[in-house]
Design a protein around this motif. Sequence first.
Motif, PDB file in Angstrom:
ATOM      1  N   SER A 155       1.633 -14.099 -28.608  1.00 49.63           N
ATOM      2  CA  SER A 155       1.853 -14.270 -27.554  1.00 49.63           C
ATOM      3  C   SER A 155       3.307 -13.980 -26.971  1.00 49.63           C
ATOM      4  O   SER A 155       3.861 -15.003 -27.033  1.00 49.63           O
ATOM      5  CB  SER A 155       0.694 -15.184 -26.796  1.00 49.63           C
ATOM      6  N   ARG A 156       3.430 -13.298 -25.477  1.00 52.89           N
ATOM      7  CA  ARG A 156       4.674 -14.095 -26.069  1.00 52.89           C
ATOM      8  C   ARG A 156       4.987 -14.100 -24.210  1.00 52.89           C
ATOM      9  O   ARG A 156       4.555 -14.464 -23.068  1.00 52.89           O
ATOM     10  CB  ARG A 156       5.760 -12.062 -25.451  1.00 52.89           C
ATOM     11  N   ALA A 157       6.480 -15.046 -23.840  1.00 50.37           N
ATOM     12  CA  ALA A 157       6.789 -14.973 -22.444  1.00 50.37           C
ATOM     13  C   ALA A 157       8.334 -14.571 -22.503  1.00 50.37           C
ATOM     14  O   ALA A 157       9.055 -14.261 -23.494  1.00 50.37           O
ATOM     15  CB  ALA A 157       6.809 -16.511 -22.718  1.00 50.37           C
ATOM     16  N   TYR A 158       8.131 -14.011 -21.273  1.00 50.56           N
ATOM     17  CA  TYR A 158       9.026 -13.213 -19.979  1.00 50.56           C
ATOM     18  C   TYR A 158      10.116 -13.751 -19.026  1.00 50.56           C
ATOM     19  O   TYR A 158       9.162 -14.691 -18.607  1.00 50.56           O
ATOM     20  CB  TYR A 158       8.862 -12.459 -19.951  1.00 50.56           C
ATOM     21  N   VAL A 159      10.876 -13.585 -19.086  1.00 45.44           N
ATOM     22  CA  VAL A 159      11.578 -13.907 -17.367  1.00 45.44           C
ATOM     23  C   VAL A 159      12.302 -12.692 -16.910  1.00 45.44           C
ATOM     24  O   VAL A 159      13.012 -11.776 -17.823  1.00 45.44           O
ATOM     25  CB  VAL A 159      12.731 -15.193 -17.782  1.00 45.44           C
ATOM     26  N   CYS A 160      12.154 -12.840 -15.824  1.00 47.73           N
ATOM     27  CA  CYS A 160      12.536 -11.316 -14.795  1.00 47.73           C
ATOM     28  C   CYS A 160      13.131 -11.203 -13.536  1.00 47.73           C
ATOM     29  O   CYS A 160      12.287 -12.593 -12.857  1.00 47.73           O
ATOM     30  CB  CYS A 160      11.144 -10.261 -14.677  1.00 47.73           C
ATOM     31  N   ASN A 161      13.975 -10.504 -13.129  1.00 43.63           N
ATOM     32  CA  ASN A 161      15.098 -11.085 -11.675  1.00 43.63           C
ATOM     33  C   ASN A 161      14.576  -9.454 -11.054  1.00 43.63           C
ATOM     34  O   ASN A 161      13.740  -8.776 -11.516  1.00 43.63           O
ATOM     35  CB  ASN A 161      16.098 -12.049 -11.918  1.00 43.63           C
ATOM     36  N   ASN A 162      15.731  -9.140 -10.470  1.00 47.15           N
ATOM     37  CA  ASN A 162      16.116  -8.033  -9.878  1.00 47.15           C
ATOM     38  C   ASN A 162      15.671  -7.075 -11.095  1.00 47.15           C
ATOM     39  O   ASN A 162      16.406  -5.746 -10.073  1.00 47.15           O
ATOM     40  CB  ASN A 162      15.903  -7.797  -8.565  1.00 47.15           C
ATOM     41  N   THR A 163      16.921  -7.536 -11.488  1.00 46.23           N
ATOM     42  CA  THR A 163      17.728  -6.449 -12.076  1.00 46.23           C
ATOM     43  C   THR A 163      17.253  -6.533 -14.207  1.00 46.23           C
ATOM     44  O   THR A 163      17.626  -5.472 -15.041  1.00 46.23           O
ATOM     45  CB  THR A 163      19.508  -6.302 -12.300  1.00 46.23           C
ATOM     46  N   THR A 164      16.725  -7.575 -14.216  1.00 44.35           N
ATOM     47  CA  THR A 164      16.729  -7.234 -15.594  1.00 44.35           C
ATOM     48  C   THR A 164      15.215  -8.162 -15.589  1.00 44.35           C
ATOM     49  O   THR A 164      14.734  -9.368 -15.774  1.00 44.35           O
ATOM     50  CB  THR A 164      17.530  -8.092 -16.304  1.00 44.35           C
ATOM     51  N   LEU A 165      14.263  -7.521 -17.358  1.00 46.32           N
ATOM     52  CA  LEU A 165      13.265  -8.128 -18.507  1.00 46.32           C
ATOM     53  C   LEU A 165      13.509  -8.547 -18.854  1.00 46.32           C
ATOM     54  O   LEU A 165      14.157  -8.124 -20.397  1.00 46.32           O
ATOM     55  CB  LEU A 165      12.709  -7.101 -18.218  1.00 46.32           C
ATOM     56  N   THR A 166      14.031 -10.122 -19.752  1.00 43.56           N
ATOM     57  CA  THR A 166      14.544 -10.467 -20.483  1.00 43.56           C
ATOM     58  C   THR A 166      12.936 -11.208 -21.792  1.00 43.56           C
ATOM     59  O   THR A 166      11.896 -12.208 -21.449  1.00 43.56           O
ATOM     60  CB  THR A 166      15.387 -12.048 -20.687  1.00 43.56           C
TER      61      THR A 166
ATOM     62  N   GLY B  30       7.070  -4.144 -12.434  1.00 45.84           N
ATOM     63  CA  GLY B  30       6.644  -4.229 -12.296  1.00 45.84           C
ATOM     64  C   GLY B  30       5.924  -5.521 -11.766  1.00 45.84           C
ATOM     65  O   GLY B  30       6.225  -6.528 -10.475  1.00 45.84           O
ATOM     66  N   PHE B  31       7.689  -6.704 -12.393  1.00 45.48           N
ATOM     67  CA  PHE B  31       7.927  -8.149 -11.752  1.00 45.48           C
ATOM     68  C   PHE B  31       8.880  -8.647 -11.589  1.00 45.48           C
ATOM     69  O   PHE B  31       9.240  -9.315 -11.802  1.00 45.48           O
ATOM     70  CB  PHE B  31       7.580  -8.378 -13.496  1.00 45.48           C
ATOM     71  N   LYS B  32       9.014  -7.570 -10.891  1.00 44.66           N
ATOM     72  CA  LYS B  32      10.888  -7.648 -10.106  1.00 44.66           C
ATOM     73  C   LYS B  32      10.753  -8.366  -8.863  1.00 44.66           C
ATOM     74  O   LYS B  32       9.871  -8.535  -8.169  1.00 44.66           O
ATOM     75  CB  LYS B  32      10.960  -6.654 -10.018  1.00 44.66           C
ATOM     76  N   SER B  33      11.587  -9.268  -9.008  1.00 43.99           N
ATOM     77  CA  SER B  33      11.465 -10.397  -8.118  1.00 43.99           C
ATOM     78  C   SER B  33      11.140 -10.151  -6.522  1.00 43.99           C
ATOM     79  O   SER B  33      10.101 -10.485  -5.994  1.00 43.99           O
ATOM     80  CB  SER B  33      12.718 -11.191  -8.163  1.00 43.99           C
ATOM     81  N   ASP B  34      11.567  -8.970  -6.483  1.00 44.60           N
ATOM     82  CA  ASP B  34      11.677  -8.876  -4.743  1.00 44.60           C
ATOM     83  C   ASP B  34      10.426  -8.017  -5.238  1.00 44.60           C
ATOM     84  O   ASP B  34       9.208  -7.980  -3.539  1.00 44.60           O
ATOM     85  CB  ASP B  34      12.384  -7.958  -4.641  1.00 44.60           C
ATOM     86  N   ASN B  35       9.460  -7.931  -5.772  1.00 43.65           N
ATOM     87  CA  ASN B  35       8.031  -7.286  -5.824  1.00 43.65           C
ATOM     88  C   ASN B  35       6.785  -8.176  -5.433  1.00 43.65           C
ATOM     89  O   ASN B  35       5.845  -7.964  -5.261  1.00 43.65           O
ATOM     90  CB  ASN B  35       7.424  -6.361  -6.773  1.00 43.65           C
ATOM     91  N   ILE B  36       7.251  -9.784  -5.755  1.00 43.72           N
ATOM     92  CA  ILE B  36       6.426 -10.894  -5.369  1.00 43.72           C
ATOM     93  C   ILE B  36       6.735 -11.723  -4.281  1.00 43.72           C
ATOM     94  O   ILE B  36       7.708 -12.495  -4.418  1.00 43.72           O
ATOM     95  CB  ILE B  36       6.679 -11.648  -7.265  1.00 43.72           C
ATOM     96  N   ASN B  37       5.813 -11.644  -4.293  1.00 48.57           N
ATOM     97  CA  ASN B  37       6.268 -12.939  -2.916  1.00 48.57           C
ATOM     98  C   ASN B  37       5.015 -13.445  -2.112  1.00 48.57           C
ATOM     99  O   ASN B  37       4.935 -14.378  -1.621  1.00 48.57           O
ATOM    100  CB  ASN B  37       6.405 -12.044  -0.998  1.00 48.57           C
TER     101      ASN B  37
END
Length: 256
Positions: free
Chosen positions: A129-140, A216-223
């Motif tokens: 099972s995974r954990a990622y972190v995403c902002n507006n430019t990268t998914l890590t 999908g998980f870009k920061s600007d997509n989630i408010n």
Amino acid sequence: MNFISHTYTDIGIKKSVNQDSALIMEAKTDYDNVMFAVLCDGMGGLANGELASATVIRAFQKWFEKEFPSMLYHGFDSAKLEKRWSEVIFEQNVKIMSHARTLGSNMGTTAVILLISGGMYYIMNIGDSRAYVCNNTTLTQITEDQTFVNREIKRGNMTPEQAKTDPRRSVLLQCVGASQFIEPDFFMGNVNKGDVFMMCSDGFRHEVTFEELQEGFKSDNINSEEDMEKISHDLVELNKQRLENDNITVVTVKLV
């Protein structure tokens, strides 16, 4: 620090039981707001996997409710947290393995645990099972899969492309309850406003691309929590359309 959070789970197209389990808890303290999340993907015949994943979830819920307030009050560091989380995992490994023996069967679960406190994230992982972190430019991707194919990739015996279709892609090197010896991975780092943390069982990410997850998980997509629910739902349905047959679970946390 404030949070938006959501968990979404689906039994999938072929399973009769959902063996995934997830937990999200938020605490408002005098020091800071704290976010805690756990996701487990159980495995085993009948309802054994469901029991294994729920057992680990309950253990960490108890830790957060009973032990973390004191740890926060007295001050904690990453070494203390890693040690205590490892102890909880080891305790549950013995408990689940012992119960499985009484049933004459095998059962186990992956686990990925996330704590956000004091401007930092702390993550522990066992399994795939995974954990990622995403902002507006990268998914890590933060965690590393503890799987046979990932080990072979690191050894240079297999390419990532080969791993995607290898029949052994779900073979775990270790999991809670079915491994005599386990060695959890531990990660930590700084958080920033707008960061989106996503945790998922392997059923959520087999049939979608990295680029689709990133978009999908870009920061600007989630408010809002409703945004999280729609994005999670749409990606789960995309997995199912592409014939993912495993249970599918995703947990999303955004810092706002």
